[in-house]
Design a protein around this motif. Structure first.
Motif, PDB file in Angstrom:
ATOM      1  N   ASP A 154      -1.625 -13.886  45.617  1.00  0.00           N
ATOM      2  CA  ASP A 154      -1.223 -14.655  44.627  1.00  0.00           C
ATOM      3  C   ASP A 154      -0.014 -14.261  43.870  1.00  0.00           C
ATOM      4  O   ASP A 154      -0.344 -13.374  42.707  1.00  0.00           O
ATOM      5  CB  ASP A 154      -2.480 -14.942  43.932  1.00  0.00           C
ATOM      6  CG  ASP A 154      -2.105 -15.769  42.541  1.00  0.00           C
ATOM      7  OD1 ASP A 154      -1.132 -16.639  42.641  1.00  0.00           O
ATOM      8  OD2 ASP A 154      -2.918 -15.966  41.731  1.00  0.00           O
ATOM      9  N   THR A 155       1.283 -14.640  44.083  1.00  0.00           N
ATOM     10  CA  THR A 155       2.229 -14.222  43.653  1.00  0.00           C
ATOM     11  C   THR A 155       2.581 -15.219  42.536  1.00  0.00           C
ATOM     12  O   THR A 155       3.419 -14.746  41.369  1.00  0.00           O
ATOM     13  CB  THR A 155       3.572 -13.978  44.354  1.00  0.00           C
ATOM     14  OG1 THR A 155       3.563 -15.337  44.987  1.00  0.00           O
ATOM     15  CG2 THR A 155       3.270 -12.880  45.319  1.00  0.00           C
ATOM     16  N   ASP A 156       2.187 -16.248  42.475  1.00  0.00           N
ATOM     17  CA  ASP A 156       2.489 -17.405  41.311  1.00  0.00           C
ATOM     18  C   ASP A 156       1.929 -17.113  40.088  1.00  0.00           C
ATOM     19  O   ASP A 156       2.455 -17.401  38.911  1.00  0.00           O
ATOM     20  CB  ASP A 156       2.068 -18.517  41.848  1.00  0.00           C
ATOM     21  CG  ASP A 156       2.558 -19.038  43.149  1.00  0.00           C
ATOM     22  OD1 ASP A 156       3.814 -18.556  43.425  1.00  0.00           O
ATOM     23  OD2 ASP A 156       2.110 -19.975  43.925  1.00  0.00           O
ATOM     24  N   SER A 157       0.997 -16.249  39.880  1.00  0.00           N
ATOM     25  CA  SER A 157       0.177 -15.841  38.486  1.00  0.00           C
ATOM     26  C   SER A 157       0.690 -14.738  38.064  1.00  0.00           C
ATOM     27  O   SER A 157       0.382 -14.225  36.901  1.00  0.00           O
ATOM     28  CB  SER A 157      -1.296 -15.877  38.897  1.00  0.00           C
ATOM     29  OG  SER A 157      -1.540 -14.770  39.467  1.00  0.00           O
ATOM     30  N   TYR A 158       1.597 -14.032  38.557  1.00  0.00           N
ATOM     31  CA  TYR A 158       2.219 -12.828  37.786  1.00  0.00           C
ATOM     32  C   TYR A 158       2.982 -13.456  36.300  1.00  0.00           C
ATOM     33  O   TYR A 158       3.742 -14.476  36.392  1.00  0.00           O
ATOM     34  CB  TYR A 158       3.443 -12.192  38.555  1.00  0.00           C
ATOM     35  CG  TYR A 158       4.162 -10.963  38.270  1.00  0.00           C
ATOM     36  CD1 TYR A 158       3.409  -9.753  38.333  1.00  0.00           C
ATOM     37  CD2 TYR A 158       5.303 -11.028  37.453  1.00  0.00           C
ATOM     38  CE1 TYR A 158       4.044  -8.653  37.742  1.00  0.00           C
ATOM     39  CE2 TYR A 158       5.719  -9.887  36.889  1.00  0.00           C
ATOM     40  CZ  TYR A 158       5.052  -8.647  37.102  1.00  0.00           C
ATOM     41  OH  TYR A 158       5.620  -7.654  36.692  1.00  0.00           O
ATOM     42  N   GLY A 209       4.833 -14.069  33.478  1.00  0.00           N
ATOM     43  CA  GLY A 209       6.436 -13.981  33.360  1.00  0.00           C
ATOM     44  C   GLY A 209       6.856 -13.842  31.820  1.00  0.00           C
ATOM     45  O   GLY A 209       7.585 -14.575  31.188  1.00  0.00           O
ATOM     46  N   TYR A 267      -2.729  -7.838  36.041  1.00  0.00           N
ATOM     47  CA  TYR A 267      -2.454  -8.682  37.232  1.00  0.00           C
ATOM     48  C   TYR A 267      -2.551  -7.662  38.276  1.00  0.00           C
ATOM     49  O   TYR A 267      -2.945  -7.829  39.351  1.00  0.00           O
ATOM     50  CB  TYR A 267      -1.066  -9.051  36.896  1.00  0.00           C
ATOM     51  CG  TYR A 267      -0.448  -9.541  38.423  1.00  0.00           C
ATOM     52  CD1 TYR A 267      -0.851 -10.989  38.960  1.00  0.00           C
ATOM     53  CD2 TYR A 267       0.281  -8.924  39.099  1.00  0.00           C
ATOM     54  CE1 TYR A 267      -0.380 -11.540  40.109  1.00  0.00           C
ATOM     55  CE2 TYR A 267       0.843  -9.324  40.385  1.00  0.00           C
ATOM     56  CZ  TYR A 267       0.294 -10.627  40.745  1.00  0.00           C
ATOM     57  OH  TYR A 267       0.809 -11.203  42.010  1.00  0.00           O
ATOM     58  N   LYS A 295      -5.093  -8.577  40.854  1.00  0.00           N
ATOM     59  CA  LYS A 295      -4.508  -9.224  41.946  1.00  0.00           C
ATOM     60  C   LYS A 295      -4.035  -8.198  43.032  1.00  0.00           C
ATOM     61  O   LYS A 295      -4.391  -8.240  44.315  1.00  0.00           O
ATOM     62  CB  LYS A 295      -3.484  -9.986  41.512  1.00  0.00           C
ATOM     63  CG  LYS A 295      -3.961 -11.215  40.616  1.00  0.00           C
ATOM     64  CD  LYS A 295      -4.833 -12.203  41.359  1.00  0.00           C
ATOM     65  CE  LYS A 295      -5.030 -13.199  40.206  1.00  0.00           C
ATOM     66  NZ  LYS A 295      -5.818 -14.521  40.924  1.00  0.00           N
ATOM     67  N   ILE A 341       6.492  -7.759  44.595  1.00  0.00           N
ATOM     68  CA  ILE A 341       5.910  -8.049  43.422  1.00  0.00           C
ATOM     69  C   ILE A 341       5.733  -6.722  42.915  1.00  0.00           C
ATOM     70  O   ILE A 341       5.869  -6.340  41.534  1.00  0.00           O
ATOM     71  CB  ILE A 341       4.656  -8.839  43.829  1.00  0.00           C
ATOM     72  CG1 ILE A 341       4.275  -9.488  42.369  1.00  0.00           C
ATOM     73  CG2 ILE A 341       3.412  -7.831  43.935  1.00  0.00           C
ATOM     74  CD1 ILE A 341       5.203 -10.428  41.872  1.00  0.00           C
TER      75      ILE A 341
END
Length: 352
Positions: free
Chosen positions: A58-62, A64, A92, A96, A157
């Motif tokens: 899940d890279t979208d929840s890194y 920002g 994260y 993750k 990531i």
């Protein structure tokens, strides 16, 4: 009569010859194909098992939040924002990235097991089929290695995480005055008009504010300079070290084990028992292990240290993620820190 018998015998012989020819034709094929060899019918093999589902990162929840500190004006407010972002990206990483790596290892084990238990040496599949499936499994297994194509997103990531963490560490020191950066100038705010009805300050309050050894004064100094607090543990003076965005370390008898966000609120005896709690919990080296402490000098002041993650770095260092909590006058302060050691038997220290 003899003629009839001879004729009958001839017919029997001819019939036997025809029957023999017919059988031979049936064996060899249609007329004109008698010179071809017999080809047995094709055997339909059982379908091969499907490969297990490949884990996805899940890279979208890194988070920002890297530049969120710019929204603040005061240096210490910026440092707090940087600290929050560092905690977020560390969370994260623990929740993750580390589970994903563990899932990919389990995925590779499942690939190997699939071939060895269901296809390899299975008489339902030909040798060619087994070999082709083995090649497919091994190619997927290799692509799932740390440098394989399947982990391209993870490596990307991971690089971003390391870059962001180093950047936040640098900006933390820039806004607090650690690691060689000069202490930032305080933000001057316009003075509020005097209130003639405001009651006079008590002499006791003024004396407390003037006392530079009080926890409140120490917090103000730590927030302004980002420096470690001196003489905190066992009378040993601490040195300011960057915590890669986690906070400002407090060094002493047990090494760098406290952070200024908590230590500045405690007196020397409280700092000692808080540091001892951290040292005690690092010796357990178990996720979820907790060590509590209580102030020996003030009522209602207490705290704890809890291990939230444990991992081994590529260089062999063993690292712990620890959450410290301090409750002072009913107000809770919660700070995360990362402690590592390079060799077994060495004490853990906050990463500088």
């Amino acid at each position: 009569m003899r003629t009839s018998l001879r004729h009958h015998s001839a017919l029997v012989a001819i019939g036997a010859l025809l029957l023999s020819n017919s059988a031979a034709a049936a064996w060899q094929g249609a007329p004109g194909e008698g010179d071809k060899a017999y080809v047995p019918p094709a055997v339909v093999e059982a379908p091969l098992p499907a490969l297990p589902a490949r884990p996805a990162l899940d890279t979208d929840s890194y988070p920002g939040c890297r530049e969120d500190y710019r929204k603040q004006d005061a240096p210490f407010d910026r440092a707090e924002a940087i600290n929050r972002c560092t905690v977020a990206i560390d969370t994260y990483y623990r929740q993750k990235m580390l589970p994903y790596r563990q899932a990919m290892i389990a995925y590779q084990d499942a690939l190997s097991s699939l071939y060895s238990t269901q296809v390899g040496a299975n008489k339902r599949y030909s040798a060619d089929t087994q070999y082709r499936f083995f090649q497919t499994v091994m190619a997927e297994h290799a692509a799932s290695n740390p440098d394989g194509a399947n982990l391209a997103a993870y490596r990307g990531i991971e690089a971003q995480y390391q870059t962001d963490r180093a950047y936040l560490a640098d900006r933390f020191c820039f806004n607090t005055g650690c690691n060689g950066y000069p202490a930032p100038a305080p933000v001057v705010q316009a003075a509020a008009p005097e209130n003639v009805d405001k009651p006079a300050k008590k002499k006791g309050d003024e004396a407390k504010r003037a006392d530079s050894t009080s926890p409140d004064a120490k917090c103000k100094r730590a927030r302004k300079r980002g420096g470690a607090l001196g003489g905190l543990i066992g009378g040993v003076t601490g040195n300011a070290v960057g915590l890669k965005g986690i906070g400002t370390a407090v060094s002493g008898l047990f090494g760098a084990v406290l952070v200024a966000e908590i230590a500045c609120q405690l007196d020397e005896k409280e700092q000692k028992v808080a540091a001892e709690a951290t040292v005690a919990v690092t010796k357990k080296e178990e996720v979820g292990a907790t060590a509590n402490w209580t102030s020996p000098t003030r009522e209602g002041v207490a705290g704890s240290s809890t291990i939230t993650a444990l991992n081994t770095e590529p260089n062999g260092s063993k690292c712990l993620s620890i959450t410290d909590i301090a409750i002072v006058e009913g107000e809770e302060t919660r700070v995360s820190k990362r402690m590592c050691r390079s060799k077994p038997g060495e004490p853990y220290s906050i990463m500088a």
